[in-house]
Design a protein around this motif. Structure first.
Motif, short mmCIF file in Angstrom:
data_model
loop_
_atom_site.label_atom_id
_atom_site.label_comp_id
_atom_site.label_asym_id
_atom_site.label_seq_id
_atom_site.Cartn_x
_atom_site.Cartn_y
_atom_site.Cartn_z
N THR A 193 0.67 -1.11 -0.25
CA THR A 193 -0.57 -0.25 0.01
C THR A 193 0.84 1.33 0.00
O THR A 193 1.95 1.78 0.89
N THR A 194 0.67 2.25 -1.06
CA THR A 194 1.23 3.45 -1.55
C THR A 194 0.26 4.68 -0.38
O THR A 194 -1.14 4.44 -1.33
N ALA A 195 0.21 5.60 0.53
CA ALA A 195 -0.23 6.46 0.31
C ALA A 195 0.57 7.90 0.59
O ALA A 195 1.55 7.58 0.46
N ALA A 196 -0.40 8.67 -0.07
CA ALA A 196 0.41 9.87 -0.11
C ALA A 196 -0.63 11.35 0.12
O ALA A 196 -2.03 11.28 -0.07
N ILE A 197 -0.55 12.57 0.64
CA ILE A 197 -0.91 13.74 0.78
C ILE A 197 -0.45 14.69 0.00
O ILE A 197 0.91 14.94 -0.05
N SER A 198 -1.24 15.72 -0.40
CA SER A 198 -0.83 16.80 -0.63
C SER A 198 -1.94 17.40 -0.77
O SER A 198 -3.21 18.43 -0.95
N LYS A 199 -1.44 19.01 -1.30
CA LYS A 199 -2.26 20.53 -1.36
C LYS A 199 -2.65 20.86 -2.64
O LYS A 199 -3.48 21.00 -2.37
N ASP A 200 -2.33 19.38 -3.54
CA ASP A 200 -2.54 20.02 -5.54
C ASP A 200 -4.37 18.65 -5.44
O ASP A 200 -4.33 18.22 -6.22
N PHE A 201 -4.36 18.05 -3.99
CA PHE A 201 -5.36 17.09 -5.14
C PHE A 201 -6.56 17.35 -3.90
O PHE A 201 -6.51 18.34 -2.95
N THR A 202 -7.13 16.78 -4.98
CA THR A 202 -8.24 18.02 -4.97
C THR A 202 -9.50 16.82 -3.66
O THR A 202 -11.07 17.82 -3.71
N GLU A 203 -9.41 15.82 -3.32
CA GLU A 203 -10.67 14.64 -3.08
C GLU A 203 -9.91 13.56 -2.44
O GLU A 203 -8.20 13.06 -3.21
N ALA A 208 8.84 0.85 -5.76
CA ALA A 208 8.19 -0.02 -4.99
C ALA A 208 6.67 0.96 -4.50
O ALA A 208 5.62 0.05 -3.56
N HIS A 209 7.34 2.04 -5.01
CA HIS A 209 5.93 2.79 -4.75
C HIS A 209 4.48 2.70 -5.53
O HIS A 209 5.62 2.51 -7.40
N LEU A 210 3.50 2.44 -5.32
CA LEU A 210 2.56 2.15 -6.19
C LEU A 210 2.04 3.29 -7.04
O LEU A 210 1.26 3.60 -7.70
N LEU A 211 2.23 4.62 -6.35
CA LEU A 211 1.40 6.45 -7.07
C LEU A 211 2.70 7.01 -7.60
O LEU A 211 4.20 6.92 -6.67
N GLY A 212 2.91 7.22 -8.23
CA GLY A 212 3.70 8.42 -9.27
C GLY A 212 4.07 9.27 -9.37
O GLY A 212 3.08 9.83 -8.14
N PRO A 213 4.92 10.13 -9.35
CA PRO A 213 5.03 12.16 -9.64
C PRO A 213 3.61 12.88 -9.47
O PRO A 213 3.50 13.32 -8.63
N ASP A 214 2.99 12.19 -10.07
CA ASP A 214 1.49 13.22 -10.14
C ASP A 214 0.72 12.73 -9.38
O ASP A 214 -0.89 13.07 -9.12
N GLY A 215 0.97 11.49 -8.28
CA GLY A 215 -0.89 11.25 -7.29
C GLY A 215 -1.26 10.20 -7.90
O GLY A 215 -1.99 9.42 -6.86
N LEU A 216 -0.64 9.46 -9.32
CA LEU A 216 -1.93 8.66 -9.25
C LEU A 216 -1.37 7.46 -9.83
O LEU A 216 0.30 7.50 -9.76
N PRO A 217 -2.07 6.31 -9.82
CA PRO A 217 -0.77 4.85 -9.58
C PRO A 217 -0.33 4.56 -10.84
O PRO A 217 -0.95 5.44 -12.12
N LYS A 218 1.18 4.43 -11.20
CA LYS A 218 2.02 4.03 -11.76
C LYS A 218 1.56 3.41 -12.63
O LYS A 218 0.46 1.88 -12.53
N PRO A 219 1.50 2.65 -14.64
CA PRO A 219 1.06 1.98 -15.25
C PRO A 219 1.26 0.71 -14.67
O PRO A 219 2.80 0.49 -13.96
N ALA A 220 0.24 -0.10 -15.12
CA ALA A 220 1.27 -1.93 -14.75
C ALA A 220 2.06 -2.11 -15.83
O ALA A 220 2.26 -1.84 -16.87
N ALA A 221 2.84 -2.88 -15.04
CA ALA A 221 4.44 -3.40 -16.03
C ALA A 221 4.23 -4.37 -16.59
O ALA A 221 3.11 -5.13 -16.74
#
Length: 435
Positions: free
Chosen positions: A87-97, A422-435
């Motif tokens: 599980t990857t969790a991320a918090i950012s002021k840029d997230f709207t929900e 190993a992070h599941l979220l990318g720099p944009d805070g969205l899930p990385k594409p499946a390998a």
């Protein structure tokens, strides 16, 4: 060892997958993430016993909102090298929900139990900030969170995916929000058995007595290193989602099964004491018999529910027969089964018995087309069956009845992953594409 109350009235023993949590790199830093807005955690699976957390016993809930059990239970945490939730969790002021993805698919973040976890972790974070004992956390509690979680084993198929998932989620969120207090209540709000999954080894979920549930917590009975010879074989019969969910099934049992209440009051307390003793003494004979008896009684409780609930399949019952024939041939309990709210079997044994029993499973359930992928996890040396054992099994082979076997052992609690890959979220805070 772990298992929770979001399953039907269950057994004493439980098993749970592992979990992983961590902070994804690349998200906005500073005010947005404070340098720790992303966290990835991994945790292993769990098995229970008395109470039904696989090796132990599990029952229903006395309080559905607080997820409080009607009896204590015992479980075994499985190793993350073979079964895990990441599980990857991320918090950012840029997230709207707030948003969450499970196995690559976005899910409803408004689920009551998920919301209960988020509220509780944010409450603990506010409490920590208001104490003034430490500098306030760098992340604003008003920021939204993105969560991505992946299981490497079948989800919602009676293999404790919810327990592993919520334990991993609680651990990852705690890292992101800077919460360092006991997470039992946070994890329990998502899946009762998840509180056990916060620890490695053998874990007890104490039912507690307080109405507010503050004393309904998990405690480790023995570490993962306590019984190094113990092995666990997951016999996957079906990876399909259950028709009857654990939570709904359990609640129906609480409302309609007299056997469930009798079990919780008259049977489980004594079995908890006995099972704990067997674990501490590494008494496999006692451990195995209790595990099977408790599994059988759990499923008897399901049939005592109205309308009745049946989680076992014909293949499940064939596995039960196989285990008893195998033990009878050896004149002692060499292997022990337990079933959660699903048809898949969890088999406990010792390392020196694994090769012969795996050969017995292959004999009774010949692989159809995946012979090279039939056995996963820990390596198992080849073994042949004696003519006497073949005769003792006395079964007509059922090709493809068992899809595959996962061989594993007792494992540790949640682990933080520091590898950015190993992070599941990318720099944009969205899930990385499946390998």
């Amino acid at each position: 060892m772990k298992q929770g109350m979001d399953r039907p009235p269950a057994l004493l023993w439980d098993w749970e997958p592992g979990e992983v949590g961590r902070n994804p790199g690349g998200l906005p830093e500073g005010e947005g993430t404070g340098g720790k807005g992303l966290n990835t955690v991994q945790r292993g699976s769990r098995l229970w016993a008395e109470g039904r957390e696989r090796a132990g016993s599990e029952g229903g809930k006395r309080d559905e909102d607080l997820v409080l059990p009607i009896n204590s239970s015992l479980s075994v945490t499985l190793h993350q090298d073979q079964l895990k939730t990441t599980t990857t969790a991320a918090i950012s002021k840029d997230f709207t929900e707030d948003r969450i993805w499970l196995n690559g698919r976005e899910e409803d973040v408004g689920q009551p139990r998920l919301q209960a976890c988020l509220r509780e972790i944010r409450r603990l974070a506010r409490k920590r900030r208001s104490t003034g004992d430490e500098d306030p956390p760098p992340l604003s509690l008003s920021y939204k969170v993105h969560i991505a979680s992946v299981n490497n084993f079948p989800t919602a198929a009676g293999l404790a995916s919810s327990a592993a998932g919520y334990a991993c989620l609680a651990y990852a969120l705690a890292r992101v929000y800077g919460v360092d207090s006991d997470l039992s209540e946070v994890a329990r709000r998502g899946s009762g058995s998840a509180c056990r999954s916060l620890y490695g080894g053998f874990v007890e979920w104490q039912m507690g007595e307080r109405a507010d549930g503050k004393d309904s917590v998990a405690r480790q009975v023995a570490p993962e290193s306590h019984w190094p010879e113990l092995r666990v074989l997951i016999l996957v019969v079906s990876a399909e989602r259950k028709l009857m969910g654990s939570t709904a099934g359990m609640q129906t049992s609480v409302e309609t099964s007299p056997l469930l209440r009798f079990r919780a009051e008259a049977v489980v307390p004594g079995r908890m004491v006995e099972m704990t003793h067997c674990v501490r003494e590494r008494d496999f004979q006692g451990f195995g018999r209790l595990t099977m008896k408790d599994s059988n009684q759990f499923h008897a409780t399901c049939l005592d529910t109205f309308p009745p609930i049946s989680y076992l399949s014909d293949i499940s019952r064939r596995i039960v027969r196989l285990v008893h024939c195998f033990n009878a041939h050896h004149g002692q309990t060499k292997v022990a089964y337990t079933f959660d709210a699903g048809p898949n079997a969890v088999v406990f044994t010792l390392d020196d018995t694994v090769p012969e029993f795996v050969a017995a499973v292959r004999h009774c359930f010949p692989p159809e087309s995946n012979g090279d992928k039939f056995l996963k996890g820990l390596p198992v040396r080849p073994a042949s069956l004696s003519d006497e054992l073949r005769a003792a099994l006395d079964v007509d082979p059922t090709p493809g009845g068992v899809k595959y076997i996962i061989a594993t052992q007792v494992g540790p609690g949640p682990q933080t992953l520091d590898d950015p890959h190993a992070h599941l979220l990318g720099p944009d805070g969205l899930p990385k594409p499946a390998a």
